[in-house]
Design a protein around this motif. Structure first.
Motif, short mmCIF file in Angstrom:
data_model
loop_
_atom_site.label_atom_id
_atom_site.label_comp_id
_atom_site.label_asym_id
_atom_site.label_seq_id
_atom_site.Cartn_x
_atom_site.Cartn_y
_atom_site.Cartn_z
N ASP A 56 -6.55 -1.17 -11.37
CA ASP A 56 -7.33 -0.67 -12.31
C ASP A 56 -6.64 0.36 -13.20
N GLN A 57 -5.82 1.25 -12.41
CA GLN A 57 -5.32 2.62 -12.80
C GLN A 57 -3.52 1.96 -13.01
N HIS A 58 -3.24 0.96 -12.64
CA HIS A 58 -1.85 0.61 -12.88
C HIS A 58 -1.72 -0.96 -13.54
N SER B 111 -5.81 13.23 -6.46
CA SER B 111 -4.70 12.19 -6.78
C SER B 111 -4.13 12.21 -5.51
N ILE C 170 -9.05 9.31 -6.71
CA ILE C 170 -10.28 8.98 -6.07
C ILE C 170 -10.90 10.43 -6.20
N SER D 124 -0.05 7.47 -3.31
CA SER D 124 -0.27 6.04 -2.93
C SER D 124 -1.53 5.50 -2.30
N VAL D 125 -1.79 4.23 -2.27
CA VAL D 125 -2.92 3.93 -1.46
C VAL D 125 -2.96 4.38 0.01
N ALA E 83 -8.78 0.66 -7.15
CA ALA E 83 -8.44 1.66 -7.91
C ALA E 83 -7.08 1.43 -8.30
N LYS E 84 -6.17 1.11 -7.42
CA LYS E 84 -4.72 0.98 -7.87
C LYS E 84 -4.49 -0.07 -8.87
N LEU F 224 -9.97 1.39 -2.51
CA LEU F 224 -8.66 1.94 -3.01
C LEU F 224 -7.53 0.99 -3.90
N ASN G 152 0.81 -1.23 -0.12
CA ASN G 152 -0.03 0.11 0.04
C ASN G 152 0.95 1.37 0.02
N ILE H 122 -3.12 7.30 -7.24
CA ILE H 122 -4.30 6.91 -7.61
C ILE H 122 -5.30 7.94 -7.67
#
Length: 373
Positions: free
Chosen positions: A314-316, A253, A249, A256-257, A311-312, A308, A241, A247
């Motif tokens: 999905d976006q990476h 921006s 949300i 990090s998580v 999202a991490k 979260l 994390n 990310i």
């Protein structure tokens, strides 16, 4: 029988599996109800870690007691104390040792006396000579008498078919009240074992509805790390994390998580803004630690963390591939500051690892075209 009584001890950094059973230890004039701990390497803890041979000496000396004198004082340490009145015991020293030998075999995954007996019975049924019957009978009688009724795992018949089979027509069983075995009883016992063999073969060929059973992949340890900048090939560090994978949300921006988690946990906008711009995940955590939490945060935090993590990955997509490459392994997440999120050598709840496994499953479902269900 071990059942769910599983424990272990550590010797030279090696985890030795074990189990326990109740016993009385005589110390002075008092009998203490306690537990014997039995380990796979053959050591037994009876208030002292001893070999099986040394344990037999403890039995001979009366330190471990299988007979209890009338009127003797007993204690369950700080729980209760009493005196025996007309006590009855079922164990003998030899029987206790035989059961412990079986337990050590079971802890090592070896055939115990029951397994050896059933193997001898299979040999006899395949070649019904009197020599093979005698070997099966000897193997059956080698099972501790307290365990014979469980040998077939059949609580209706218990060990009756075994007693009959190894005695043979006209023979007698080890039970003094049993009559001589008739041909009809013997034929019924043979039919029982033939039916049992068919049932076992059918069960072994059955494929579970959810697919064949496969071994677990080796567990993956996600160790604590201090990575401040993204790496071209972060490996499993990229699953943590605090790894710097920004990310988005809403319209914010987060670096990090961990930054997002701590920012969303606090109520004060100015603290939230400071967390978002914190240089490291450690700094973000430290800022959040001194600020008031959202009401009900402890009940909502796992749902927030799930969002979260989704999202991490999905976006990476490159980090999603690292997560997918862990296959179905148990993910063990270290977190020195949290026994909730981290496994922490088995003392924590490992929620981060568990949620990573959930997100991994969702990624696999998406790849298989099942995500819209």
């Amino acid at each position: 029988m071990i059942g769910e009584r599983i424990t272990y001890r550590t010797a030279d950094g090696v985890r030795i599996p074990g189990t326990w059973r109740h016993a009385f230890i005589r110390n002075g004039d008092c009998y203490f109800l306690t537990d014997l701990f039995i380990y796979a390497d053959g050591l037994i803890n009876c208030w002292d870690l001893v070999t099986l041979e040394e344990f037999q000496e403890k039995l001979r000396s009366g330190w471990v007691a299988t007979s209890l004198p009338d009127g003797a004082e007993a204690s369950a340490h700080d729980l209760a104390g009493w005196k025996f009145s007309e006590p009855r015991t079922w164990l003998t020293p030899d029987l206790l040792v035989a059961e412990i030998r079986d337990t050590i075999d079971q802890l090592n995954g070896r055939p115990d006396s029951t397994g050896r007996c059933l193997a001898a019975v299979d040999t006899f049924l395949a070649d019904r000579t009197e020599e093979n019957r005698a070997a099966a009978r000897a193997a059956f009688l080698a099972i501790p008498v307290s365990l014979r009724r469980y040998a077939l795992g059949d609580m209706d018949q218990k060990d009756w078919p075994l007693r009959v089979l190894v005695a043979g027509p006209g023979g007698r069983t080890y039970m003094p009240h049993d009559q001589r075995i008739t041909q009809e009883s013997y034929d019924n016992a043979v039919a029982y074992f033939e039916d049992r063999a068919r049932w076992i073969a059918k069960r072994s060929m059955r494929v579970p509805a959810d697919g064949p059973v496969t071994p677990h992949a080796p567990a993956v340890q996600l160790y604590q790390s201090c990575t401040d900048k993204p790496e071209a090939a972060p490996g499993k560090r990229g699953l943590r994390n605090d790894y710097p994978a920004p990310i988005v949300i809403g319209e914010v921006s987060y670096p990090s998580v961990a930054h997002a988690y701590w920012a969303l946990s606090v109520t004060q906008p100015e603290v939230r803004a400071a967390i978002v711009t914190a240089e490291t995940a450690y700094s973000a955590r430290k800022l959040a630690a001194g600020a008031p939490r959202r009401a009900g945060w402890e009940h909502a935090r796992t749902a927030v963390m799930t969002s979260l993590l989704r999202a991490k990955f999905d976006q990476h997509p490159e980090l999603a591939e690292i997560l997918l490459a862990t296959d179905d392994a148990t993910l063990i997440y270290d977190d020195m500051d949290s026994g909730f999120w981290g496994d922490n050598a088995g003392r924590g709840r490992n929620w981060t690892g568990r949620l990573l496994e959930l997100v991994r499953s969702e990624l696999h479902a998406r790849r298989a075209g099942l995500s819209g269900l």
